[in-house]
Design an enzyme around this catalytic site. Structure first.
Site, mmCIF file in Angstrom:
data_model
loop_
_atom_site.group_PDB
_atom_site.id
_atom_site.type_symbol
_atom_site.label_atom_id
_atom_site.label_comp_id
_atom_site.label_asym_id
_atom_site.label_seq_id
_atom_site.Cartn_x
_atom_site.Cartn_y
_atom_site.Cartn_z
ATOM 1 N N ASP A 135 31.016 36.566 38.034
ATOM 2 C CA ASP A 135 31.015 37.682 38.963
ATOM 3 C C ASP A 135 31.462 38.723 38.214
ATOM 4 O O ASP A 135 31.998 38.569 37.069
ATOM 5 C CB ASP A 135 31.850 37.346 40.174
ATOM 6 C CG ASP A 135 33.373 36.987 39.859
ATOM 7 O OD1 ASP A 135 33.357 36.282 38.779
ATOM 8 O OD2 ASP A 135 34.227 37.517 40.237
ATOM 9 N N GLU A 201 36.371 35.340 40.198
ATOM 10 C CA GLU A 201 37.337 35.297 39.423
ATOM 11 C C GLU A 201 37.852 36.836 39.596
ATOM 12 O O GLU A 201 39.067 37.017 39.599
ATOM 13 C CB GLU A 201 36.957 35.135 37.984
ATOM 14 C CG GLU A 201 38.322 35.110 37.107
ATOM 15 C CD GLU A 201 38.928 36.145 36.633
ATOM 16 O OE1 GLU A 201 40.031 36.108 36.260
ATOM 17 O OE2 GLU A 201 38.266 37.189 36.641
#
Ligand SMILES: [Zn+2]
Length: 498
Positions: A135, A201
């Site tokens: 991500d 994250e």
């Protein structure tokens, strides 16, 4: 060293690898195997960069306001890359629940999709867990980008795009390493592997600890490689051996039951702003160093690399005449010492200021905790100090506390020395042990879930990467050297008894 690239489009495969093999060693000797691995890394580089560019095209922003379909697409793309390596017994895209915060009615929602690929160790070899995240941060203001954030672009020797470094290059360094090992070692690849590519994250790793618990058997490893950190510069590799922890909370200082006219009572009745300002001023000494008893510095670190006052002033954009705070080598202040910062204040705005004595003021305190000190202990020291130093009998209240433990690698472990040796060999420059002033809270989760594992924090970034900012980029020479270092490390672990 790898010269600057002269390509303008990712589709061109002008990344012709330089030959690094000196074909003298026998193919089965350790040297011969490493030569094969080096050659495989070189040969695989153009496709690794092309695959990285494809990942960058997927705007996998994990924040809740963004389309989760993109994160799903990016997870599927990473899963496909791992499946195609042909070395894994199992590749899955999985989600874990986000722990309820109590204020959401206990409703359970799932975290963003992560990728988990595993293969069992054979012949008594160790198992390595490779971590990265797929991500990314939002692009921010599109106008600040010189080229579109999700259109990967090579300029000079850098690949520009959101996630080109943080951390899709970390993802691709694992994929490229596994490809090179498979090609060079074939059936001799006995290492156990677990690849865990997280999907949130950049949004607080909310389901991370649940994911670890639910998949602990699949993730269990002797060594964990976290490829999400920095290097000293484009020619000098770093193994990150310490991270500061963090303590944040709201501090409310109250002196009066209600606001009063400052002309009537001012000068005799203490207002909360005066009490708060005087209390906050006790947190630092005249040098700006932290002055809270019990808030410790880390003293076990090696001498940090030199970093001058001028470099700091330049990097942090000091205004003319502004000087640094604290004492000791500048990098030790940022890596090994605690900090206390006031990051917010609730008080009437200047526009709305009236002539009253404020009854109550709240501030947000953000403290970085030095490696080696539990965050809980640092919090208790701060709380003790604030209560002991409240002026004029002011009432102190603390709430909304958030704690994240710091992290310290056991650099005496065999994994850390193997990692540094592999970096030194791959980069042709001595690996440096560095600290990071920031925090990676999920590392504390890894330590809690796998206390026996040796954790190595590596990375593909360099000081010009600008992760999270406009014009984020990856230095392609750093990428090549990082892949080679990881491939050499894993090749050597493949020959080691666990
Ligand atoms: Zn990252």
């Amino acid at each position: 060293m790898w010269g600057p690239l002269k390509i303008t489009r990712m589709t061109e495969s002008q990344l012709t690898p330089v030959s690094a093999t000196h074909d003298t060693a026998a193919p089965d000797s350790p040297d011969g195997v490493e030569q094969e691995v080096r050659a495989a890394v070189h040969a695989g580089l153009p496709s690794a960069i092309a695959d990285l560019a494809q990942l960058v095209r997927i705007p996998s922003v994990s924040w809740s306001a963004f389309d989760p379909a993109n994160v799903r697409r990016s997870a599927d793309a990473v899963a496909a890359l791992l499946t195609e390596t042909g070395v894994f017994d199992r590749v899955e895209v999985k989600q874990a629940p986000i722990p309820s915060r109590g204020d959401d009615g206990g409703a359970e929602s799932l975290g963003q999709p992560a990728v988990l690929a595993t293969r069992a160790a054979r012949n008594g070899r160790p198992t390595v867990l490779l971590y990265a995240h797929h991500d990314v941060q939002p692009e921010g203001d599109a106008a600040d980008w010189e080229t579109p954030p999700f259109e990967p672009t090579v300029r000079g020797d850098r690949l520009y795009g959101r996630g080109a470094a943080d951390d899709k290059a970390g993802v691709m360094s694992h994929v490229a390493t596994v490809r090179a090992l498979h090609e060079a070692l074939g059936d001799d690849l006995d290492l156990g592997l677990a690849v865990f590519i997280e999907g949130e994250e950049e949004f607080g790793s909310r389901s991370f600890s649940n994911f670890l618990q639910q998949n602990s058997a699949a993730l269990a490893a002797d060594v964990i490689v976290v490829a999400d950190s920095d290097n000293v510069d484009v020619d000098t590799p770093a193994l990150t051996v310490s991270l500061r922890g963090n303590v944040t909370f709201r501090l409310t200082v109250s002196t009066l039951g209600h606001a009063s006219h400052s002309g009537m009572y001012g000068g005799a009745a203490p207002d909360a702003m005066l009490a708060a300002a005087r209390l906050l001023a006790t947190l630092h000494d005249d040098d700006g160093a932290v002055a809270v008893e019990g808030l410790r510095s880390y003293t076990g670190a090696a001498e940090p690399p030199a970093f001058s006052e001028e470099e700091l002033a330049e990097d942090a954009a000091f205004l003319p005449g502004v000087r640094s705070i604290g004492r000791g080598p500048i990098l030790s202040r940022m890596w090994s010492q605690p900090t206390i910062t006031v990051t917010g204040i609730d008080a009437p705005s200047v526009a709305n200021a009236s002539n009253t004595l404020l009854p109550s003021v709240s501030v947000r305190i953000s403290s970085r905790v030095a490696p080696g000190q539990p965050a809980r202990e640092a919090y208790e020291a701060l709380e003790r100090h604030l209560r002991a130093h409240a002026p004029f009998g002011a009432v102190i209240a603390i709430d909304d506390v958030d704690l994240g433990d710091p992290f310290l690698v056991d650099t005496a472990g065999w994994a850390a020395s193997e990692a540094k040796r592999a970096m030194t060999d791959a980069w042709g420059a001595e690996a440096v042990e560095t600290g990071i002033g920031g925090s990676i809270p999920f590392i504390a989760d890894l330590v809690r879930e796998f206390p026996e594992a040796q954790i190595l924090v590596t990375g593909v970034e360099d000081p010009d990467t600008r992760a999270h900012s406009p014009n984020e980029s990856l230095h392609l020479g750093v990428f090549k050297r990082a892949v080679l270092a990881e491939a050499l490390l894993l090749t050597r672990l493949n020959a080691r008894e666990s």
